[in-house]
Design a protein around this motif. Structure first.
Motif, PDB file in Angstrom:
ATOM      1  N   PHE A  93       0.822  -1.213   0.000  1.00 47.80           N
ATOM      2  CA  PHE A  93       0.000   0.000   0.000  1.00 47.80           C
ATOM      3  C   PHE A  93       0.853   1.258   0.000  1.00 47.80           C
ATOM      4  N   ALA A  94       2.008   1.227   0.669  1.00 50.40           N
ATOM      5  CA  ALA A  94       2.900   2.393   0.670  1.00 50.40           C
ATOM      6  C   ALA A  94       3.345   2.685  -0.772  1.00 50.40           C
ATOM      7  N   TYR A  95       3.688   1.626  -1.473  1.00 50.70           N
ATOM      8  CA  TYR A  95       4.146   1.738  -2.863  1.00 50.70           C
ATOM      9  C   TYR A  95       3.018   2.271  -3.767  1.00 50.70           C
ATOM     10  N   THR A  96       1.810   1.749  -3.560  1.00 51.11           N
ATOM     11  CA  THR A  96       0.647   2.188  -4.347  1.00 51.11           C
ATOM     12  C   THR A  96       0.375   3.669  -4.118  1.00 51.11           C
ATOM     13  N   MET A  97       0.469   4.104  -2.861  1.00 48.32           N
ATOM     14  CA  MET A  97       0.200   5.514  -2.553  1.00 48.32           C
ATOM     15  C   MET A  97       1.342   6.420  -3.026  1.00 48.32           C
ATOM     16  N   ALA A  98       2.586   5.934  -2.930  1.00 50.13           N
ATOM     17  CA  ALA A  98       3.718   6.735  -3.408  1.00 50.13           C
ATOM     18  C   ALA A  98       3.603   6.934  -4.917  1.00 50.13           C
ATOM     19  N   ARG A  99       3.260   5.871  -5.623  1.00 51.79           N
ATOM     20  CA  ARG A  99       3.078   5.960  -7.083  1.00 51.79           C
ATOM     21  C   ARG A  99       1.978   6.981  -7.402  1.00 51.79           C
ATOM     22  N   GLN A 100       0.884   6.879  -6.639  1.00 48.81           N
ATOM     23  CA  GLN A 100      -0.246   7.783  -6.855  1.00 48.81           C
ATOM     24  C   GLN A 100       0.162   9.238  -6.603  1.00 48.81           C
ATOM     25  N   PHE A 101       0.844   9.450  -5.507  1.00 53.72           N
ATOM     26  CA  PHE A 101       1.258  10.805  -5.120  1.00 53.72           C
ATOM     27  C   PHE A 101       2.210  11.403  -6.163  1.00 53.72           C
ATOM     28  N   TYR A 135      -8.731  16.119  -5.782  1.00 54.60           N
ATOM     29  CA  TYR A 135      -9.189  15.243  -4.704  1.00 54.60           C
ATOM     30  C   TYR A 135      -8.267  14.024  -4.551  1.00 54.60           C
ATOM     31  N   HIS A 136      -7.805  13.501  -5.695  1.00 54.13           N
ATOM     32  CA  HIS A 136      -6.856  12.374  -5.647  1.00 54.13           C
ATOM     33  C   HIS A 136      -5.570  12.795  -4.919  1.00 54.13           C
ATOM     34  N   LEU A 137      -5.096  13.993  -5.282  1.00 60.18           N
ATOM     35  CA  LEU A 137      -3.840  14.479  -4.685  1.00 60.18           C
ATOM     36  C   LEU A 137      -4.002  14.670  -3.177  1.00 60.18           C
ATOM     37  N   ARG A 138      -5.162  15.140  -2.792  1.00 57.79           N
ATOM     38  CA  ARG A 138      -5.434  15.322  -1.369  1.00 57.79           C
ATOM     39  C   ARG A 138      -5.346  13.972  -0.646  1.00 57.79           C
ATOM     40  N   PHE A 139      -5.941  12.969  -1.276  1.00 60.17           N
ATOM     41  CA  PHE A 139      -5.965  11.628  -0.681  1.00 60.17           C
ATOM     42  C   PHE A 139      -4.556  11.036  -0.597  1.00 60.17           C
ATOM     43  N   SER A 140      -3.808  11.101  -1.713  1.00 61.39           N
ATOM     44  CA  SER A 140      -2.483  10.461  -1.714  1.00 61.39           C
ATOM     45  C   SER A 140      -1.514  11.225  -0.811  1.00 61.39           C
ATOM     46  N   SER A 141      -1.568  12.572  -0.806  1.00 57.58           N
ATOM     47  CA  SER A 141      -0.688  13.348   0.077  1.00 57.58           C
ATOM     48  C   SER A 141      -0.940  12.980   1.528  1.00 57.58           C
ATOM     49  N   ASP A 142      -2.214  12.809   1.842  1.00 56.49           N
ATOM     50  CA  ASP A 142      -2.607  12.470   3.201  1.00 56.49           C
ATOM     51  C   ASP A 142      -1.960  11.149   3.638  1.00 56.49           C
ATOM     52  N   TRP A 143      -1.936  10.183   2.733  1.00 54.19           N
ATOM     53  CA  TRP A 143      -1.347   8.880   3.071  1.00 54.19           C
ATOM     54  C   TRP A 143       0.173   8.942   3.140  1.00 54.19           C
ATOM     55  N   ILE A 144       0.798   9.804   2.324  1.00 55.32           N
ATOM     56  CA  ILE A 144       2.254   9.966   2.417  1.00 55.32           C
ATOM     57  C   ILE A 144       2.582  10.448   3.837  1.00 55.32           C
ATOM     58  N   LYS A 145       1.785  11.416   4.308  1.00 53.95           N
ATOM     59  CA  LYS A 145       2.024  11.972   5.646  1.00 53.95           C
ATOM     60  C   LYS A 145       1.722  10.952   6.744  1.00 53.95           C
ATOM     61  N   ARG A 146       0.606  10.260   6.615  1.00 55.56           N
ATOM     62  CA  ARG A 146       0.223   9.307   7.671  1.00 55.56           C
ATOM     63  C   ARG A 146       1.226   8.177   7.799  1.00 55.56           C
ATOM     64  N   LEU A 147       1.692   7.663   6.666  1.00 56.03           N
ATOM     65  CA  LEU A 147       2.641   6.553   6.734  1.00 56.03           C
ATOM     66  C   LEU A 147       4.060   7.059   7.010  1.00 56.03           C
ATOM     67  N   GLY A 148       4.435   8.175   6.355  1.00 53.31           N
ATOM     68  CA  GLY A 148       5.773   8.726   6.552  1.00 53.31           C
ATOM     69  C   GLY A 148       5.988   9.151   7.993  1.00 53.31           C
ATOM     70  N   ASP A 149       5.015   9.835   8.541  1.00 55.64           N
ATOM     71  CA  ASP A 149       5.111  10.330   9.913  1.00 55.64           C
ATOM     72  C   ASP A 149       4.342   9.421  10.867  1.00 55.64           C
ATOM     73  N   GLY A 150       4.330   8.127  10.572  1.00 54.81           N
ATOM     74  CA  GLY A 150       3.569   7.179  11.386  1.00 54.81           C
ATOM     75  C   GLY A 150       4.479   6.386  12.301  1.00 54.81           C
ATOM     76  N   THR A 151       4.429   5.065  12.188  1.00 55.95           N
ATOM     77  CA  THR A 151       5.299   4.218  13.017  1.00 55.95           C
ATOM     78  C   THR A 151       6.649   4.041  12.320  1.00 55.95           C
ATOM     79  N   ALA A 152       7.599   3.437  13.012  1.00 55.74           N
ATOM     80  CA  ALA A 152       8.916   3.186  12.410  1.00 55.74           C
ATOM     81  C   ALA A 152       8.773   2.308  11.160  1.00 55.74           C
ATOM     82  N   VAL A 153       7.888   1.319  11.243  1.00 62.18           N
ATOM     83  CA  VAL A 153       7.704   0.401  10.110  1.00 62.18           C
ATOM     84  C   VAL A 153       7.047   1.115   8.925  1.00 62.18           C
TER      85      VAL A 153
END
Lengths: 251, 187
Positions: A93-101, A135-153
């Motif tokens: 999912f990280a890869y899918t969202m990074a590609r999208q972003f 709207y897509h960009l809003r969604f993908s940016s949000d996931w970059i932040k949530r995963l990037g600034d999330g847990t160590a994993v």
């Protein structure tokens, strides 16, 4: 074909959305959660809707009997001119969202320029699509932040995804022959002018997400000339299966 | 992507004459046709007529033929083909043959939903769109502005930016606990 450059130019825009739409659509029922599954397939639907408008226009310009479906379904791998970025697989999912972003940032700035095209059809499609793509960009940016600034994993997975996909970003700003011809006529967007702002925007979001912006200067290319990574063939095999197995079938 | 036999082709002319039609935001609808078109509803939101949704842009009678232009809410909205078919059969029942065209410009906005349409959405359990500025903060900053269509509370939160159809997001009310759809603002 009288207007070969315009035809090729439209395919250069539309193929990106078709292939990315197919990637997102294949997450139907396979997303990591119900909400993300629905989001990915909704974005896929938006992209397919945009693709139909582009291919219908291209079919009209071709002026023979080809239809939007022929263009979508019946070309060979080397005839697709999407960038390599969008054909990369849904590894995680990280890869899918990074590609999208990485695509969304480009896509939105491209459409904002395409709105100013002298070609009224392209301008209308761009104007319609911008509302969806922001709207897509809003969604993908949000996931970059949530995963990037999330847990160590999650941080490590997102950093790996950005690092892995970085090599495909430069191709977004390569000009094809059709690009150059259409820019000269005031129809096309000069993608070289979008590059600086793109990397600034991407870096700003990566900074906010506590992710490192890769420094590698080696970039892959070829998609715009029809030379693809191995992944596209498999994607097309699935995309085209019904039309190849049962030619001219309709719903 | 694969065609239905009778799917609507998007109207994609680029002549000067068409460009004038394409840039007007005014609807041009023959009054005789309004009662017929009001009976056609969005297949995914059956309480909302296509007139209240603002997707019908032109409806004129030329000799024996009714010419209709509709515009999609979202590019990929799968309801458009069905709406086209439903318009044709409603007009046929009223004695008219019709031609339907899908146009893209000017692009549809949630501002075109009529007050009656907004009321119908709320009664059906779908929160009507807020204005654009409010929308961004609702989605990204967790502000509580969307009103629950069940209990009226604004103590609601975004569950998912994408909902059951392309035009909706998923919300939940923290007072009555009901999940509900919010019709996304599109400008």
């Amino acid at each position: 074909m009288k207007n070969k450059n315009l035809y090729n130019y439209i395919l250069g825009i539309a193929d990106n959305s078709l292939i990315l739409g197919q990637r997102l659509g294949s997450l139907t029922g396979h997303g990591p959660s119900l909400e993300t599954d629905i989001a990915c397939t909704n974005m896929s639907l938006d992209l397919f809707g945009q693709v139909r408008s582009y291919y219908q226009y291209a079919a009209k310009i071709a002026g023979d009997n080809r239809t939007e479906d022929d263009i979508a379904m019946l070309r060979k791998e080397r005839e697709y001119v999407n960038v390599l970025l969008v054909e990369q697989p849904n590894t995680d999912f990280a890869y899918t969202m990074a590609r999208q972003f990485l695509f969304d940032v480009y896509h939105l700035s491209f459409l904002q320029e395409l709105q100013k095209s002298k070609d009224l059809t392209l301008s209308a499609i761009a104007n319609k699509s911008i509302k969806e793509v922001s709207y897509h960009l809003r969604f993908s940016s949000d996931w970059i932040k949530r995963l990037g600034d999330g847990t160590a994993v999650s941080h490590q997975k997102m950093q790996d995804a950005i690092d892995g996909l970085w090599t495909y970003t430069d191709e977004l700003f390569h000009q094809t022959e059709a690009d150059k011809a259409m820019v000269a006529e005031g129809i096309g967007v000069d993608v070289t002018l979008l590059k600086e702002a793109y990397y600034e925007k991407v870096k700003a979001i990566l900074d906010e997400s506590t992710l490192q912006t890769p420094e590698s200067k080696w970039f892959q290319k070829g998609g715009k000339e029809g030379v693809h990574t191995e992944h596209l063939g498999y994607l097309l095999a699935e995309l085209q299966y019904m039309q190849r197995a049962y030619p001219n079938m309709e719903w | 992507m694969v065609s239905r036999t009778n799917k609507i082709e998007c109207h994609l002319e680029s002549s000067r004459e068409v460009s004038i039609i394409m840039t007007t935001t005014e609807q041009n609808i023959d009054e005789i046709l309004i009662p017929i078109l009001e009976k056609v509803s969005d297949p995914e939101i059956p309480v909302l007529s296509i007139m209240d949704m603002g997707v019908v842009r032109t409806a004129v009678i030329e000799k024996d033929m009714v010419k209709i232009q509709i515009t999609p809410t979202y590019s990929g909205c799968p309801a458009m083909d069905v709406i086209g078919d439903d318009i044709k059969s409603a007009l046929k029942a009223a004695g008219y043959d019709s031609e339907i065209e899908l146009i893209l410009a000017p692009a549809w906005t949630t501002d075109w939903i009529t007050p009656r349409g907004r009321k119908a959405l709320e009664d059906y359990g779908i929160a009507a769109p807020l204005n654009a500025e409010a929308d961004i903060s609702v989605l990204l900053e967790g502000k509580r502005l969307v009103k629950c269509p069940q209990c009226g509370s604004t103590n609601t939160r975004l569950v998912s930016q994408f909902g059951s159809t392309a035009c909706k997001a998923q919300f939940q009310c923290d007072d009555c606990q009901e999940p509900f759809d919010y019709f996304k603002c599109l400008k």
